[in-house]
Design an enzyme around this catalytic site. Sequence first.
Site, PDB file in Angstrom:
ATOM      1  N   PHE A 129       0.836  -1.104  -0.077  1.00  0.00           N
ATOM      2  CA  PHE A 129       0.034   0.082  -0.031  1.00  0.00           C
ATOM      3  C   PHE A 129       0.799   1.171  -0.019  1.00  0.00           C
ATOM      4  CE2 PHE A 129      -2.970   2.926   1.877  1.00  0.00           C
ATOM      5  CZ  PHE A 129      -4.186   2.622   1.162  1.00  0.00           C
ATOM      6  N   ASP A 209       2.565  -5.504   8.032  1.00  0.00           N
ATOM      7  CA  ASP A 209       1.337  -4.357   8.222  1.00  0.00           C
ATOM      8  C   ASP A 209       0.213  -5.418   7.932  1.00  0.00           C
ATOM      9  OD1 ASP A 209      -0.718  -3.390   7.120  1.00  0.00           O
ATOM     10  OD2 ASP A 209       0.249  -1.858   5.816  1.00  0.00           O
ATOM     11  N   TYR A 234     -10.473  -0.364  10.894  1.00  0.00           N
ATOM     12  CA  TYR A 234     -11.885  -0.108  10.407  1.00  0.00           C
ATOM     13  C   TYR A 234     -12.194  -0.889   9.341  1.00  0.00           C
ATOM     14  CZ  TYR A 234      -8.223   2.415   7.878  1.00  0.00           C
ATOM     15  OH  TYR A 234      -6.845   2.627   7.286  1.00  0.00           O
ATOM     16  N   LYS A 235     -11.413  -1.978   9.006  1.00  0.00           N
ATOM     17  CA  LYS A 235     -11.766  -2.926   7.851  1.00  0.00           C
ATOM     18  C   LYS A 235     -12.321  -4.252   8.534  1.00  0.00           C
ATOM     19  CE  LYS A 235      -7.607  -1.654   5.332  1.00  0.00           C
ATOM     20  NZ  LYS A 235      -8.066  -0.686   4.213  1.00  0.00           N
ATOM     21  N   ARG A 384     -12.259  -5.616  -6.201  1.00  0.00           N
ATOM     22  CA  ARG A 384     -12.330  -6.456  -4.650  1.00  0.00           C
ATOM     23  C   ARG A 384     -13.631  -6.804  -4.405  1.00  0.00           C
ATOM     24  NH1 ARG A 384      -7.883  -3.691  -0.829  1.00  0.00           N
ATOM     25  NH2 ARG A 384      -9.813  -2.193  -0.610  1.00  0.00           N
TER      26      ARG A 384
END
Length: 424
Positions: A129, A209, A234-235, A384
């Site tokens: 990312f 990560d 938050y995912k 996705r």
Amino acid sequence: MTFNTELKYAQQLDSEDKLKNFRNEFYLKEDSIYMDGNSLGLLSKRAEQSTLALLESWKEHTIDGWTDGEHPWFFLSETLGGSMATLIGGKKEEVIVTGSTTVNLHHLVSSFYQPEGKRTKILADTLNFPSDIYALKAQLKLKGYDDSHLIQVESKDGHLLDEEDIIKAMTEDVALIVLPSVLYRSGQILDMEKLTSAAHERGIKIGFDLCHSIGALPHDLHEWGVDFAFWCTYKHLNGGPGSVGALFLHEKHFGVEPGLAGWFSSNKEEQFDMEHTLTHAGDAGAFQIGTPHVLSAAPLLGALELFNEAGIKSVREKSLQLTDYMMNLIKHELSEFDFEIRNPIDPKQRGGHVYLEHAEAARICKALKMHGVIPDFRMPSGIRLAPVALYNSFEDVYHCVQVLKTIMENKEYEQFENERNIVS
Ligand SMILES: Cc1ncc(COP(=O)(O)O)c(C=O)c1O
């Protein structure tokens, strides 16, 4: 019942699903199928309740809320770290809820990147990312090095990484390695145990990560000897937009100096002595900086309860079933429409989402949204789809693929521009 493309089959899988009742814990929108839980998880009723409870504690206790009430704010980061520890296979004191993914990465690298002699480089990859890469380059700059000190392992096909290529790049000039646990596009799981032992055999420290693996699959970070890790909440953890991040510091590093120290790095007993010499917490708690973002951590109290009740192994089992079912449906129902499945098929390497590529991906995503199916578009041609174990059903997956088929058959995507939106 063996796989078939009928709705009845999805309904049969739902009736056998041990986790099916967890769906009722979440706010799902009617007439909508949410497939974006790997970007932003849904609000649960428990998270809503815990947030309201913390607001209430502010109303009720005012300043004394730091030490009084059901969840004293002064210890909230430690409490939440403790309840997250099982999700990553760590000890309670090894996990702290603090900062954000990128801030925690900066913090850990500022402590663990100690260039010495010819060991001056940081090893990463070309598929990570962007924020991680920006942070690593910034940390190099702070130590007086330019971007040439960042080695980024290439992918052979643009989607997957080969662990052997990463190991080959662990050369004598590498001081630190930072890699994703699961790649954010293709969803490939890297073998963290193998990479950690290869790094340590060569005298290199390694951190991961976990943004795309936390809450989606089990980890055994302590056993594997991983030096550090960091992630967002938050995912898959459903902590809400901008919820507070977290990090893992292996016990063997307890005592290491926090690179971005602040008064919340303190040993809790001594913090209010107000000395100008820091006595840091010694464990993962030392990697806090300033006053915790209590209200952005509040939803986690409720959200984590659900994981502790469901168990991460069951979550993973169902997640694999969902993605397997989705890939089978895509192969059978969409074979004439030029979709390429780019996530690994092997369950050992497959994370929590399906990753499709298509030349018209941006506008296919817009057409999906028009039908109430929420995907996630990734530049330039990625879609996705994340069926999430705690709140998605097999029937959701069935309808998602049926909608995709209708869009393709009727070329409905042609009414949209093939460009990304500002947030995709
Ligand atoms: C893999 C990965 N790393 C880092 C980040 C950046 O996280 P944050 O904005 O919370 O710092 C994200 C954000 O989505 C991500 O997916």
